[in-house]
Design a protein around this motif. Structure first.
Motif, PDB file in Angstrom:
ATOM      1  N   PRO A  20       0.807  -1.226   0.000  1.00 63.08           N
ATOM      2  CA  PRO A  20       0.000   0.000   0.000  1.00 63.08           C
ATOM      3  C   PRO A  20       0.842   1.280   0.000  1.00 63.08           C
ATOM      4  O   PRO A  20       0.365   2.322  -0.438  1.00 63.08           O
ATOM      5  CB  PRO A  20      -0.818  -0.108   1.297  1.00 63.08           C
ATOM      6  N   GLY A  43      -7.312   5.548   0.774  1.00 65.49           N
ATOM      7  CA  GLY A  43      -8.225   4.906   1.715  1.00 65.49           C
ATOM      8  C   GLY A  43      -8.520   3.451   1.408  1.00 65.49           C
ATOM      9  O   GLY A  43      -9.334   2.827   2.087  1.00 65.49           O
ATOM     10  N   ASP A  44      -7.864   2.894   0.387  1.00 68.04           N
ATOM     11  CA  ASP A  44      -8.209   1.534  -0.040  1.00 68.04           C
ATOM     12  C   ASP A  44      -7.783   0.449   0.945  1.00 68.04           C
ATOM     13  O   ASP A  44      -8.265  -0.686   0.861  1.00 68.04           O
ATOM     14  CB  ASP A  44      -7.590   1.246  -1.411  1.00 68.04           C
ATOM     15  N   GLU A  45      -6.898   0.772   1.884  1.00 69.20           N
ATOM     16  CA  GLU A  45      -6.501  -0.239   2.862  1.00 69.20           C
ATOM     17  C   GLU A  45      -7.677  -0.689   3.716  1.00 69.20           C
ATOM     18  O   GLU A  45      -7.648  -1.777   4.301  1.00 69.20           O
ATOM     19  CB  GLU A  45      -5.379   0.279   3.780  1.00 69.20           C
ATOM     20  N   ALA A  46      -8.725   0.143   3.781  1.00 64.30           N
ATOM     21  CA  ALA A  46      -9.903  -0.247   4.555  1.00 64.30           C
ATOM     22  C   ALA A  46     -10.711  -1.333   3.854  1.00 64.30           C
ATOM     23  O   ALA A  46     -11.641  -1.887   4.444  1.00 64.30           O
ATOM     24  CB  ALA A  46     -10.787   0.970   4.827  1.00 64.30           C
ATOM     25  N   PRO A  86     -13.768   3.922   0.828  1.00 64.34           N
ATOM     26  CA  PRO A  86     -13.326   2.645   0.267  1.00 64.34           C
ATOM     27  C   PRO A  86     -14.492   1.843  -0.337  1.00 64.34           C
ATOM     28  O   PRO A  86     -15.547   1.736   0.283  1.00 64.34           O
ATOM     29  CB  PRO A  86     -12.722   1.911   1.462  1.00 64.34           C
TER      30      PRO A  86
END
Lengths: 416, 239
Positions: free
Chosen positions: B11, B18-21, B188
């Protein structure tokens, strides 16, 4: 005291900028500080350097905590005389120019700088101290953290040897970026969000952590020993800032760890300018309000303080502050473009489990979804006052995104 | 059964969006079916965590080169060939394409797992509403990019776009392949659209029973869908 003089071209540019700023204000398009400064800078690119000339300047940059730390630096500097400061948080060159143009007599300056404009601000103001708080990923403009760190490194390599960099030794990214700075003073400033600093920027290895201490198993870089650090002091909200000359204790109006840590940065910075710590410490402790932050708003026996949060690090720090102080929270979230609540989803809201969290604002539905996903029940309220009344009497932290912070710092200031 | 392993890959290579969520969203949808999961975040190829589901994301062109190199280093194509499922968001989609475009505008080779060519395009920041079709309802998310996305003939889009610009002038978004689901949508996207999380899960664990969408997530999405549908075209199309 003499006014800072500027050459005719800059003077004309400033007049044009003031006129545009007044027009913008009259049209209800904000304070006018940005548009005025932008026009003046376009007409006379040297205007910022001319306005900064002859002043002793402290710059403050980083991702989180700039406004608060700048206010504490300004308070500390006032021990040595009047201070020019961009107090409204307008921290790009246009906003800095407007602040310096509005105060042409103060010989000291405390200036907050957007991390992306550090090179320009350093070149124009020739700071005696540069405070670097932290380096987190930013979400609004799509600027990569790697690009910001490279930019900072280039700034550090060309820094004047009279400039002291006051840096957060707990942030390995900041330490790497300012390795080449000729004079460095370390502050144990903490790092509320480690995910962004997982990798060594020098060699790509994963950092190893032991408490706040970090080191890189790949290239051997390690946390420098701090010159300034904070420890609990006398009294329930007391703190002590330790430094090579001894320790200063007191209390601070700014809540959570932000207060004493910000005080350590401020005292270290003004120390680099030769301002004695004792008098500066008293002034720092008296700061109660930073452009609407921290200033308590009383609503039916609830003492509300607003925090403005813009990235997972900020949300995480606010959640931790609420937990440590055992203070209830309200989430206030407004509309702010497509990404307005994106940064909330990675924050550890599960730490608020145990009660129902009041939510309010045009994006209250998002706040409710974020909390549900974290296993925390929420209750939506029509306005912030109703949300506050849902909390037990006493202190409440209101966790806000940017537009909700702006709105509530206005509306809670006036009686309903 | 053994826990379903979910790994978010590299990441920090790309610009945060915010895509880690998405990993936590996948965990929640799995838990709704009584499936146990483990999650890992992989920062370096040397610390690769094998998984059944890999998540890619981030935005911008500046990190795609590093992401492609890291994905080659862990041989993602071999892992997909062996049955792994991938959700690729935005910069992740670029990395899996046959070609992508670097910050200087030069065409670069991607992993070639998707029959897609990515080229330069106008800068777009927009909220996107998609049309319901198949297992997916109308979804919402946001896009921020300066690329165009061209699918090869026969390559399926993930969904059609009702409002907003996902692929620029095209009226669809993403790619739906056997083992890979790709989209331009951030949010996300799996948190705001649990049914898309279900689609990813179903690729890894066939035969999942349906599970209700939490009313809070449904409401947040409905509000954004209403807003983007009500906004005049000119406002939605601004930069």
């Amino acid at each position: 005291m003499d006014r800072v003089r500027v050459r005719p071209r800059a003077a004309a540019a400033l007049a044009a900028g003031r006129a545009a700023g007044r027009l913008s204000q009259a049209l209800g398009r904000g304070s006018g500080s940005i548009i005025g400064g932008r026009i003046a800078l376009r007409a006379a690119p040297s205007a910022l350097a001319e306005l900064a000339a002859g002043r002793r300047t402290v710059l403050v940059t980083g991702t989180n905590g700039k406004s608060t730390t700048t206010a504490l630096v300004a308070a500390a500097l006032e021990a040595a005389g009047p201070v020019a400061c961009n107090r409204t948080g307008a921290n790009m060159p246009d906003g800095i120019l407007t602040a310096l143009a509005a105060d042409r007599t103060s010989r000291l300056a405390a200036i907050e700088v957007d991390e992306v404009y550090l090179r320009e601000a350093v070149a124009a103001t020739a700071p005696e101290a540069l405070v670097v708080l932290n380096a987190y990923r930013e979400y609004t403009r799509g600027i990569s953290l790697a690009a910001t760190l490279e930019h900072w490194r280039a700034v550090a390599e060309r820094l004047d040897e009279r400039c002291t960099v006051v840096l957060n030794v707990d942030d390995p990214l900041v330490c790497w970026a300012f390795e080449a700075a000729p004079r460095r003073v370390g502050v144990a400033g903490g790092l509320s969000w480690r995910d962004d600093a997982a990798l060594c920027p020098a060699c790509g290895e994963a950092h190893a952590w032991d408490g706040t201490a970090w080191h890189c198993p790949g290239c051997g870089r390690t946390r420098p020993a701090p010159d300034w650090w904070v420890a609990p002091g006398a009294g329930s909200d007391g703190w002590a800032v330790h430094h090579p000359g001894g320790a200063l204790s007191g209390s601070v109006g700014v809540p959570g760890r932000t207060g004493p840590v910000g005080a350590a940065f401020a005292l270290a910075a003004v120390g680099a300018l030769g301002v004695p710590a004792q008098g500066a410490g008293t002034r720092v402790g008296a700061v109660q309000d930073v452009d609407g932050r921290y200033r308590p708003f009383e609503v039916g026996g609830r003492i509300a303080r607003l925090l403005m949060l813009k990235n997972p690090a900020g949300w995480a720090e606010a959640i931790a502050a609420a937990r440590e102080a055992n203070v209830p929270v309200v989430l206030a979230v407004d509309r702010f473009g497509p990404k307005d609540t994106t940064t909330m989803w990675e924050a550890p809201f599960s730490q608020l489990a145990g009660g129902t969290v009041p939510v309010t604002g045009a994006r209250a539905a998002d706040a409710g979804a974020v909390l549900e996903a974290a296993g925390v029940p929420s209750a939506e309220h029509a306005d912030a006052r109703a949300a506050l009344r849902a909390c037990p009497p006493g202190e409440v932290l209101v966790l806000c995104n940017y537009p909700a912070f702006r709105r509530l710092s206005r509306t809670l200031a006036v009686a309903p | 059964m053994t826990a379903l392993r979910i790994a978010t890959l590299f990441p920090l290579a790309t610009v945060a969006a915010g895509d880690e969520a998405n990993a936590a969203a996948l965990v929640r949808r799995a838990a709704a079916r009584g499936l146990t999961t483990t999650t890992a975040t992989v920062h370096r190829p040397g610390a690769m965590a094998p998984a059944e589901v890999y998540l890619l994301g981030g935005t911008g062109r500046s990190g795609t080169g590093a992401l492609v190199a890291a994905l080659w280093a862990v041989d993602l194509p071999a892992r997909v060939a062996a049955g792994a499922v991938v959700l690729a968001v935005d910069a992740g989609l670029d990395a899996l394409a046959r070609s992508w475009v670097d910050p200087a505008g030069r065409e670069q080779a991607g992993l070639g797992l998707l029959g897609v060519q990515v080229g330069p395009g106008p800068r777009i920041t927009d909220t996107v509403a998609t049309r319901a079709a198949g297992e997916l309802p109308a979804m919402v998310g946001w896009v921020a990019h300066d690329v165009t996305t061209r699918r090869d003939p026969g390559v399926l889009a993930l969904c059609q776009v009702e409002r907003g610009q996902a692929h620029g002038p095209l009226e669809d978004d993403g790619v739906l392949a056997e083992r890979i689901i790709a989209t331009r949508l951030h949010g996300p996207v799996l948190a705001l659209n649990p049914e898309l999380a279900d689609l990813v899960l179903a690729r890894a664990v066939p035969g999942l029973p349906p599970a209700p969408v939490p009313p809070e997530a449904a409401r947040a999405r409905a509000q954004r869908l209403d807003e983007v549908r009500a906004a005049p075209q000119s406002r939605r199309r601004r930069r």
